[in-house]
Design an enzyme around this catalytic site. Structure first.
Site, PDB file in Angstrom:
ATOM      1  N   ASP A  32      10.501  26.027  39.184  1.00 44.47           N
ATOM      2  CA  ASP A  32      10.640  27.396  39.714  1.00 44.47           C
ATOM      3  C   ASP A  32      12.052  27.906  39.511  1.00 44.47           C
ATOM      4  O   ASP A  32      12.277  29.118  39.405  1.00 44.47           O
ATOM      5  CB  ASP A  32      10.283  27.426  41.195  1.00 44.47           C
ATOM      6  CG  ASP A  32       8.774  27.415  41.353  1.00 44.47           C
ATOM      7  OD1 ASP A  32       8.187  26.330  41.261  1.00 44.47           O
ATOM      8  OD2 ASP A  32       8.191  28.505  41.513  1.00 44.47           O
ATOM      9  N   CYS A  48       1.369  19.720  40.948  1.00 42.86           N
ATOM     10  CA  CYS A  48       1.135  21.142  41.148  1.00 42.86           C
ATOM     11  C   CYS A  48       0.414  21.767  39.953  1.00 42.86           C
ATOM     12  O   CYS A  48      -0.404  21.108  39.307  1.00 42.86           O
ATOM     13  CB  CYS A  48       2.431  21.878  41.490  1.00 42.86           C
ATOM     14  SG  CYS A  48       2.121  23.520  42.201  1.00 42.86           S
TER      15      CYS A  48
HETATM   16  C1  RUB Z   1       4.059  26.464  41.559  1.00 48.51           C
HETATM   17  C2  RUB Z   1       4.977  25.411  41.029  1.00 48.51           C
HETATM   18  C3  RUB Z   1       5.003  25.213  39.541  1.00 48.51           C
HETATM   19  C4  RUB Z   1       6.162  26.059  38.955  1.00 48.51           C
HETATM   20  C5  RUB Z   1       6.130  26.080  37.443  1.00 48.51           C
HETATM   21  O1  RUB Z   1       4.271  26.705  42.931  1.00 48.51           O
HETATM   22  O2  RUB Z   1       5.741  24.799  41.726  1.00 48.51           O
HETATM   23  O3  RUB Z   1       5.245  23.876  39.216  1.00 48.51           O
HETATM   24  O4  RUB Z   1       6.078  27.372  39.433  1.00 48.51           O
HETATM   25  O5  RUB Z   1       4.944  26.699  37.005  1.00 48.51           O
HETATM   26  P1  RUB Z   1       3.426  27.850  43.656  1.00 48.51           P
HETATM   27  P2  RUB Z   1       4.879  27.454  35.599  1.00 48.51           P
HETATM   28  O6  RUB Z   1       1.982  27.514  43.415  1.00 48.51           O
HETATM   29  O7  RUB Z   1       3.818  27.766  45.084  1.00 48.51           O
HETATM   30  O8  RUB Z   1       3.818  29.155  43.037  1.00 48.51           O
HETATM   31  O9  RUB Z   1       5.235  26.431  34.562  1.00 48.51           O
HETATM   32  O10 RUB Z   1       3.453  27.915  35.496  1.00 48.51           O
HETATM   33  O11 RUB Z   1       5.863  28.584  35.641  1.00 48.51           O
END
Ligand code: RUB
Length: 326
Positions: A216, A147
């Protein structure tokens, strides 16, 4: 509106421009801004700007309006706990100021300064996570990420900047392909990066010696809620004895899980998975599109936070401290 689409390394909250709550809500809900950290920052900044521009001259009305704006922002997406944690962080000061009998200007100042503080602290946390996480990366490591996590990217960029000569594999991340943003961010930074489809992870696991992903939400027992597919990757890593590290600010810890609440897994539109024409032509065709999954603590070696490293078994104690739970 002062948001950018979620290209990594571009600040979500830019100085000098005002963010409207309704627009921030739509940006988050429609994933124009996504990623748990970014949506938290956007929500805090939107509350700050709402408070600054709210014309109310009555303290009851101002207080109620700020709380309502916060509740609206919280409801934009259900899974990332960073969103309610950010709003609650800001509203704590609003509520205290209101309860202490502060004037309209007092409530306004308290809310705006705590929102500002949240944005500042989350930027600092990102840098610290990079520094702390990079210590766990060795020269020549080949690392898989999934992701588009700013926290995970911070670890990878910092390790690269320290001259560690890392290679990165990253998944394209179906169905929304957030992995493309990760590849671009890493390639721009000069990191040797190879994008693979999600289903190719097992084939490449022999080449990988560490997994670094974001989160998340992190539950009281150290389970990690992250983009769908994370738990599959962690299971494969476990099978191959590859270390799994999760990079996450402490505002990803979910205090409600202490009381047994479950994290709600967001289910998004079927058209993200299958074109509308096909769905319209075959009404009996069913689609499931949950966008997050849960990786059990047994498959996670380490959580990298801005306050230090914590094993999944240590999350409860850290949470107790963070949220002042008796
Ligand atoms: C984003 C996702 C990321 C986490 C952590 O999912 O799963 O791995 O949010 O990201 P989506 P960060 O694209 O559906 O929001 O470290 O930037 O908080």
């Amino acid at each position: 509106m002062s948001t950018t689409d979620a290209s990594v390394s571009v600040p979500i909250v830019q100085e000098g421009a005002s963010i409207e709550v309704d627009k921030a809500f739509i940006s988050i809900r429609e994933m124009r801004v996504h990623g748990a950290g970014r949506i938290a920052q956007l929500a805090a900044a939107a509350l700050r700007d709402f408070t600054e521009s709210c014309p109310s001259k009555d303290r009851d009305h101002l207080y109620k309006s700020i709380v309502e704006a916060g509740e609206k922002l919280k409801s934009a997406r259900p899974t990332a706990v960073s969103l309610p944690n950010a709003v609650n962080y800001v509203l704590l000061q609003t509520k205290e100021a209101y309860a202490n009998g502060s004037s309209v200007e007092g409530i306004r100042a308290a809310t705006m300064s705590s929102a500002e503080q949240f944005v500042k602290e989350s930027a600092q946390a990102m840098t610290r996570i990079g520094e702390i996480g990079a210590r766990r990366i060795r020269n020549g490591d080949t690392i898989l990420t999934h992701c588009n996590s700013e926290a995970a990217i911070s670890v990878l960029k910092t390790a690269h900047d320290q001259g560690k000569g890392i290679k990165v594999f990253n998944t394209e991340t179906r169905p929304k392909h957030q992995g493309h943003k990760t590849s671009v961010a890493l390639a721009k930074h000069g990191i040797d990066v190879t994008m693979i489809v999600d289903s190719a992870v097992r084939l490449f696991m022999d080449d990988i010696n560490k997994v670094v992903v974001g989160a998340d939400a992190i539950t009281v027992n150290g389970a990690v809620v992250n983009k769908i597919g994370t738990s599959q990757i962690a299971t494969l890593a476990h099978e191959s004895r590859v270390k799994v590290m999760v990079a996450a600010e402490t505002f990803k810890f979910d205090p409600q899980t202490i009381y047994g609440d479950l994290v709600e897994i967001e289910e998004r539109d079927p058209t993200e998975v299958c074109p509308k024409e096909i769905l319209d032509a075959y009404p009996a065709l069913k689609i499931k599109n949950p966008v997050f999954d849960i990786t059990p603590p047994e498959y996670i070696d380490l959580i990298i936070t801005e306050k230090g490293l914590v094993p999944p078994a240590g999350v409860y104690l850290m949470m107790k401290d963070l949220f002042n739970i008796q």
